[in-house]
Design a protein around this motif. Structure first.
Motif, PDB file in Angstrom:
ATOM      1  N   LYS A  41     -13.296  -6.753   3.678  1.00 14.35           N
ATOM      2  CA  LYS A  41     -13.555  -5.951   3.437  1.00 14.35           C
ATOM      3  C   LYS A  41     -12.312  -4.618   3.955  1.00 14.35           C
ATOM      4  O   LYS A  41     -12.404  -3.720   4.046  1.00 14.35           O
ATOM      5  N   ARG A  42     -11.795  -5.243   5.413  1.00 17.97           N
ATOM      6  CA  ARG A  42     -10.884  -4.644   5.080  1.00 17.97           C
ATOM      7  C   ARG A  42      -9.789  -3.972   4.585  1.00 17.97           C
ATOM      8  O   ARG A  42      -9.156  -3.064   4.558  1.00 17.97           O
ATOM      9  N   VAL A  43      -9.262  -4.683   3.832  1.00 14.74           N
ATOM     10  CA  VAL A  43      -8.887  -4.006   3.004  1.00 14.74           C
ATOM     11  C   VAL A  43      -8.414  -3.626   1.758  1.00 14.74           C
ATOM     12  O   VAL A  43      -8.313  -2.090   1.360  1.00 14.74           O
ATOM     13  N   ARG A  44      -9.956  -4.246   1.406  1.00 12.23           N
ATOM     14  CA  ARG A  44     -10.721  -2.213   0.921  1.00 12.23           C
ATOM     15  C   ARG A  44     -10.726  -1.098   1.108  1.00 12.23           C
ATOM     16  O   ARG A  44     -10.850  -0.112   0.920  1.00 12.23           O
ATOM     17  N   MET A  45     -11.118  -1.678   2.566  1.00 13.10           N
ATOM     18  CA  MET A  45     -11.245  -0.051   3.390  1.00 13.10           C
ATOM     19  C   MET A  45      -9.504   0.455   3.226  1.00 13.10           C
ATOM     20  O   MET A  45      -9.247   1.675   3.106  1.00 13.10           O
ATOM     21  N   MET A  46      -8.822  -0.252   3.699  1.00 11.53           N
ATOM     22  CA  MET A  46      -7.295   0.802   3.740  1.00 11.53           C
ATOM     23  C   MET A  46      -7.002   0.694   2.219  1.00 11.53           C
ATOM     24  O   MET A  46      -6.305   2.108   2.626  1.00 11.53           O
ATOM     25  N   GLU A  47      -7.624   0.789   1.230  1.00 12.16           N
ATOM     26  CA  GLU A  47      -7.171   0.885  -0.373  1.00 12.16           C
ATOM     27  C   GLU A  47      -7.896   2.841  -0.267  1.00 12.16           C
ATOM     28  O   GLU A  47      -7.482   2.786  -0.850  1.00 12.16           O
ATOM     29  N   ILE A  48      -9.029   2.724   0.863  1.00 13.03           N
ATOM     30  CA  ILE A  48      -9.914   4.182   0.168  1.00 13.03           C
ATOM     31  C   ILE A  48      -8.497   5.255   0.736  1.00 13.03           C
ATOM     32  O   ILE A  48      -8.543   5.976  -0.014  1.00 13.03           O
ATOM     33  N   ASP A  97      -7.009  -2.292  15.819  1.00 13.10           N
ATOM     34  CA  ASP A  97      -4.997  -3.217  14.966  1.00 13.10           C
ATOM     35  C   ASP A  97      -4.198  -2.151  15.066  1.00 13.10           C
ATOM     36  O   ASP A  97      -3.024  -2.420  14.518  1.00 13.10           O
ATOM     37  N   GLY A  98      -4.330  -0.932  15.099  1.00 16.43           N
ATOM     38  CA  GLY A  98      -3.509   0.147  15.064  1.00 16.43           C
ATOM     39  C   GLY A  98      -3.093   0.732  13.496  1.00 16.43           C
ATOM     40  O   GLY A  98      -2.266   0.917  13.163  1.00 16.43           O
ATOM     41  N   MET A  99      -3.732   0.491  13.178  1.00 13.30           N
ATOM     42  CA  MET A  99      -3.842   0.395  11.263  1.00 13.30           C
ATOM     43  C   MET A  99      -3.973   1.257  10.464  1.00 13.30           C
ATOM     44  O   MET A  99      -3.921   1.949   9.034  1.00 13.30           O
ATOM     45  N   VAL A 100      -5.154   2.326  11.113  1.00 17.97           N
ATOM     46  CA  VAL A 100      -6.193   3.097  11.126  1.00 17.97           C
ATOM     47  C   VAL A 100      -5.736   4.185  12.805  1.00 17.97           C
ATOM     48  O   VAL A 100      -5.659   3.506  13.439  1.00 17.97           O
ATOM     49  N   ASP A 101      -5.116   5.352  12.151  1.00 17.08           N
ATOM     50  CA  ASP A 101      -5.378   6.547  13.218  1.00 17.08           C
ATOM     51  C   ASP A 101      -6.988   7.259  12.762  1.00 17.08           C
ATOM     52  O   ASP A 101      -7.452   7.343  12.106  1.00 17.08           O
ATOM     53  N   THR A 102      -7.006   8.433  14.936  1.00 17.57           N
ATOM     54  CA  THR A 102      -8.191   8.339  14.417  1.00 17.57           C
ATOM     55  C   THR A 102      -8.185   9.388  15.936  1.00 17.57           C
ATOM     56  O   THR A 102      -6.873   9.448  16.564  1.00 17.57           O
ATOM     57  N   ASP A 103      -8.836  10.914  15.718  1.00 18.02           N
ATOM     58  CA  ASP A 103      -8.451  11.833  16.841  1.00 18.02           C
ATOM     59  C   ASP A 103     -10.236  12.784  17.090  1.00 18.02           C
ATOM     60  O   ASP A 103     -10.294  12.423  15.512  1.00 18.02           O
ATOM     61  N   ARG A 104     -10.140  13.132  17.332  1.00 22.58           N
ATOM     62  CA  ARG A 104     -11.564  14.334  18.332  1.00 22.58           C
ATOM     63  C   ARG A 104     -11.243  15.856  17.656  1.00 22.58           C
ATOM     64  O   ARG A 104     -10.159  16.236  18.410  1.00 22.58           O
ATOM     65  N   ILE A 105     -11.147  16.203  16.870  1.00 21.85           N
ATOM     66  CA  ILE A 105     -11.001  17.399  16.331  1.00 21.85           C
ATOM     67  C   ILE A 105     -12.631  18.173  17.217  1.00 21.85           C
ATOM     68  O   ILE A 105     -13.046  18.296  16.170  1.00 21.85           O
ATOM     69  N   PHE A 151      -4.830   4.530   1.559  1.00 20.32           N
ATOM     70  CA  PHE A 151      -4.146   4.499   0.813  1.00 20.32           C
ATOM     71  C   PHE A 151      -3.804   4.873  -0.801  1.00 20.32           C
ATOM     72  O   PHE A 151      -2.882   6.133  -0.973  1.00 20.32           O
ATOM     73  N   GLU A 152      -5.307   5.190  -1.023  1.00 20.49           N
ATOM     74  CA  GLU A 152      -4.996   5.300  -2.590  1.00 20.49           C
ATOM     75  C   GLU A 152      -5.659   6.724  -2.541  1.00 20.49           C
ATOM     76  O   GLU A 152      -4.950   7.495  -3.416  1.00 20.49           O
ATOM     77  N   THR A 153      -5.988   7.425  -1.574  1.00 17.48           N
ATOM     78  CA  THR A 153      -6.566   8.761  -1.584  1.00 17.48           C
ATOM     79  C   THR A 153      -5.338   9.531  -0.394  1.00 17.48           C
ATOM     80  O   THR A 153      -5.442  10.681  -0.695  1.00 17.48           O
ATOM     81  N   LYS A 154      -4.997   9.340   0.507  1.00 11.59           N
ATOM     82  CA  LYS A 154      -3.538   9.684   1.241  1.00 11.59           C
ATOM     83  C   LYS A 154      -4.512  10.658   1.963  1.00 11.59           C
ATOM     84  O   LYS A 154      -3.953  12.133   1.787  1.00 11.59           O
ATOM     85  N   SER A 170       2.943   4.014   4.966  1.00 16.34           N
ATOM     86  CA  SER A 170       4.298   3.796   6.022  1.00 16.34           C
ATOM     87  C   SER A 170       3.753   3.475   7.491  1.00 16.34           C
ATOM     88  O   SER A 170       4.364   2.082   7.546  1.00 16.34           O
ATOM     89  N   LYS A 171       2.899   3.689   8.037  1.00 13.52           N
ATOM     90  CA  LYS A 171       2.395   3.284   9.167  1.00 13.52           C
ATOM     91  C   LYS A 171       1.418   2.269   9.235  1.00 13.52           C
ATOM     92  O   LYS A 171       2.231   1.359  10.357  1.00 13.52           O
ATOM     93  N   ALA A 172       0.874   1.883   8.530  1.00 14.94           N
ATOM     94  CA  ALA A 172      -0.095   0.523   8.124  1.00 14.94           C
ATOM     95  C   ALA A 172       1.333  -0.260   7.618  1.00 14.94           C
ATOM     96  O   ALA A 172       1.211  -1.864   8.590  1.00 14.94           O
TER      97      ALA A 172
END
Length: 205
Positions: free
Chosen positions: A12-19, A57-65, A21-24, A76-78
């Motif tokens: 599940k983690r790998v597939r979510m990262m694909e979302i 794990d620092g593989m996905v960034d997040t921010d509140r706007i 990476f594929e769309t950027k 590259s970040k991942a």
């Protein structure tokens, strides 16, 4: 008809990262909750948990706007995050291996046939804890096996070195046991007990 097997936590983690990476692209949680089940087969109930684990794990960034939270991740970040994590795990693995070797040396210096002492019991207990920590670190490293070919190759080389080192120490222990049996005529079981050596000690395949 057999029930289809669900995805594992790591899949599940790998597939979510694909979302990402594929769309950027940048997403809100509600966007991921729509895309993940439809395109990646991740159950909607687990989307938030999986996404949070990747953020932790620092593989996905997040921010509140404003009032909304946004999530994004770039290859590259991942890759950088995975390499940093791998280096940290390698360091911990090496430290645990050094402590294990030091403890084995301490046990080897113990006199054959001596009575159990609190110090020796503590050393044996610490050795067992380090072995468990070593296994946990190996499992942690395995989590990153599917992430990057270069990282996988680095882990293979590291494991090879660690395996060879462990087998060298195992060989040393067997040599000392053989010498002790010839020198003092002790039974192997008595030597194992005196040194705190597990009965199932063997080389790593």
């Amino acid at each position: 008809m057999s029930k289809k097997k669900g995805l594992s936590y790591e899949e599940k983690r790998v597939r979510m990262m694909e979302i990402f990476f594929e769309t950027k692209d940048v997403f809100q949680l509600k966007d991921i909750e729509k895309i993940a089940p439809k395109e990646k087969g991740i159950t909607s109930m687990s989307v938030k948990e999986i996404l949070q684990s990747l953020v932790d794990d620092g593989m996905v960034d997040t921010d509140r706007i404003g009032t909304s939270n946004y999530f994004w991740a770039f290859p590259s970040k991942a890759l950088h995050a995975r390499k940093c994590k791998l280096e940290e795990l390698k360091s911990q693995f090496a430290e645990s291996s050094q402590k294990k070797e030091a403890l084995i040396k301490s046990i080897e210096k113990s006199k054959i046939g001596r009575e159990d002492t609190a110090e020796r019991a503590a050393l044996i207990e610490e050795l067992a804890a380090l072995r468990q920590k070593k296994e946990q670190l190996k499992a942690e490293i395995d989590k990153y096996r599917e992430c990057d070919p270069d990282v996988v190759e680095e882990m293979r080389q590291t494991n090879k070195v660690a395996k060879e080192a462990a087998n060298r120490w195992t060989d040393n222990i067997f040599s000392i046991k053989s010498w002790a049996k010839r020198k003092f005529g002790f039974e192997e079981s008595r030597i194992d007990k005196g040194f705190g050596i597990p009965e199932d000690l063997d080389y790593i395949d």
